[in-house]
Design an enzyme around this catalytic site. Structure first.
Site, short mmCIF file in Angstrom:
data_model
loop_
_atom_site.label_atom_id
_atom_site.label_comp_id
_atom_site.label_asym_id
_atom_site.label_seq_id
_atom_site.Cartn_x
_atom_site.Cartn_y
_atom_site.Cartn_z
N ASP A 1 30.16 60.09 -10.62
CA ASP A 1 29.80 58.24 -10.67
C ASP A 1 28.25 57.70 -10.94
OD1 ASP A 1 32.40 57.71 -9.86
OD2 ASP A 1 31.82 57.73 -7.86
N LYS B 1 31.41 52.20 -0.81
CA LYS B 1 32.66 51.93 -1.12
C LYS B 1 33.57 52.69 -1.01
CE LYS B 1 34.86 51.25 -4.91
NZ LYS B 1 35.47 51.75 -6.30
N ASN B 2 32.87 53.83 -1.55
CA ASN B 2 33.79 55.25 -1.55
C ASN B 2 34.55 55.70 -0.28
OD1 ASN B 2 34.82 54.51 -4.32
ND2 ASN B 2 32.78 56.28 -4.81
N ILE C 1 35.05 66.29 -14.31
CA ILE C 1 35.41 65.94 -13.62
C ILE C 1 36.61 64.57 -14.44
CG2 ILE C 1 35.54 64.09 -11.45
CD1 ILE C 1 34.09 67.26 -11.42
N PRO D 1 45.78 61.62 -10.86
CA PRO D 1 47.53 61.61 -10.50
C PRO D 1 47.56 62.16 -9.08
CG PRO D 1 47.11 63.42 -11.27
CD PRO D 1 45.59 62.67 -11.96
N CYS E 1 41.75 51.47 -12.36
CA CYS E 1 40.66 52.75 -12.51
C CYS E 1 41.84 52.50 -14.37
CB CYS E 1 40.70 53.79 -11.71
SG CYS E 1 39.07 54.65 -12.51
#
Length: 432
Positions: A307, A22-23, A329, A122, A116
């Site tokens: 992830d 997906k990413n 992260i 940002p 999310c």
């Protein structure tokens, strides 16, 4: 709202075919906007985020359709450069259309993203880079309005990201391919999904060097053409299913994947006692007994991926000893901890560090998914638990895991998707 009902004490074992990432698929779909001729993208997963981005691109007037795992795109019919809040609010990756629209057509208006719950994430690095390339950027009423300098073309520049940002690297890389002159980007993200994007851009005619490093050099070209390309396998989906084997003394083989993309995770699996074997496009994890405790620090690639943090925490909960996890992260990425504790986990969080003292087993309990990866950690915990676990808000998992029930059932998990509202209505109708 759908829920998962999982009956535990499963031994997760068998073979599972991994979908496209997906990413990787999302930035590749956005990059298709750059091409003047049709583009075909294969191995695209059927996920809610993918459907949302396709709908957004179609809303620009572009002809785009998905048949099976193949998406075709023809930009010759584009009518506008506007991405509305109604679509962008559900998915942060929608901001990735800003770069290609600005680069190719000289203007764009895109709503600030949503979708999310993990920290602030940002987009200021995206906008700062576009300004360095000569774009006029304003933010009004929740929308980013961008316009290229006079002449309608971005100008190459030297730019260093203030922090490693995957989305920022992707958006600026896409835009730089059509900029006038040479762009040098420093402190770039090196994730496999960024590499996949760069490789597709090269296939479209872009001139990109330094692929896979922290410094990307892009020599702008006048135009890009369509190509046929396949999305890289999903390394996070791969790791998630393998983690299930470690939690249940299982034996899982993931097919259609790439071991090279998952080395930091496989190393931790081996430290925890799993036997890991690999081939060109498969990985097998075999586990006997309880996992051993480990220490994990999430880092940008090639470090341990954030992830996979929630899934490894679930494994650590069953380890024979004390593990520590440091999340470096994102802030606010321990929202799954209270849910795992409801299932009997012993976890203490101090700032960015979680201390996990292993327990003998999970207990079934009603829990709530809080984000995409946390939802998978709860699914695996439920599969290992004694009794029936009901997981709420599973729309999170639908954003990132294709055919998840089918794949889990194929691995021996007793899982059912239920809808309390629908089920209650059906029960009422039987009483009439």
């Amino acid at each position: 709202m759908d829920q998962f009902l999982i009956t535990g004490r499963s031994r997760i074992a068998g073979e599972v075919t991994i979908s496209g990432a997906k990413n990787a698929a999302l930035p590749l779909l956005a990059a298709m906007i750059l091409a003047e001729t049709p583009t075909t993208l294969n191995n695209v997963p059927s996920l809610q985020d993918v459907r949302t981005l396709i709908k957004l691109i179609a809303g620009l007037g572009i002809r785009i359709e998905k048949q099976g795992d193949t998406v075709t795109c023809d930009t010759s019919t584009i009518e506008n450069y506007f991405a509305p809040y109604e679509l962008v609010k559900t998915m942060r990756a929608s901001i990735l259309v800003l770069g290609p629209l600005l680069a190719r057509f000289g203007e764009a208006e895109v709503s600030l993203p949503g979708g999310c719950a993990i920290g602030s994430r940002p987009v200021d690095q995206h906008l700062k880079a576009f300004k360095a390339m000569g774009a006029e950027i304003t933010v009004e009423n929740g929308y980013v309005k961008a316009r290229a300098p006079e002449g309608g073309r971005l100008i190459g520049c030297e730019f260093s990201f203030d922090m490693v940002t995957v989305g920022g690297t992707e958006n600026v890389l896409i835009a730089a391919t059509l900029a006038k002159g040479t762009t040098v980007l420093e402190n770039c993200a090196r994730e496999p999904e960024v590499v996949d994007l760069a490789n597709m851009l090269v296939a479209m005619g872009a001139k990109v060097s330094g692929i896979g490093t922290a410094t990307l050099t892009i020599e702008g070209v006048d135009s890009l053409q369509g190509c046929e390309y396949s999305v890289v396998p999903d390394r996070i989906e791969t790791g998630s299913y393998l983690a299930g084997a470690l939690m249940t003394e299982g034996d899982v083989t993931t097919k259609n994947t790439d071991p090279a993309l998952l080395q930091p995770v496989l190393q931790k699996f081996e430290e925890m006692g799993a036997i890991i074997t690999t081939g060109d496009d498969w990985i097998r994890a075999q586990m006997t007994g309880r996992p051993k405790p480990v220490d994990i620090r999430t880092q940008p690639h090639p470090g341990f991926p954030t992830d996979m943090q929630a899934q490894l925490m679930a494994v650590c909960c069953l380890a024979e000893g004390t593990s520590t996890i440091s999340e470096n992260i994102f802030e606010n990425r321990y929202m799954h901890v209270p849910e795992l504790k409801r299932m009997g986990a012993d976890i203490q969080v101090d700032g960015h560090t979680a201390i996990i003292r292993g327990v003998d087993s999970f207990n079934a309990a009603p829990v709530m998914a809080t984000d995409l990866r946390a939802s998978m950690s709860l699914v695996m915990a439920a599969a290992a638990a004694e009794g029936e676990t009901l997981i709420d808000r599973i729309y999170h998992i639908d954003r990132g895991y294709e055919n998840v029930e089918e794949k889990l059932r194929g691995l021996g998990v007793n899982i059912e998707r239920v809808n309390p509202v629908t089920d209650a209505a059906e029960a009422d109708s039987l009483d009439d």
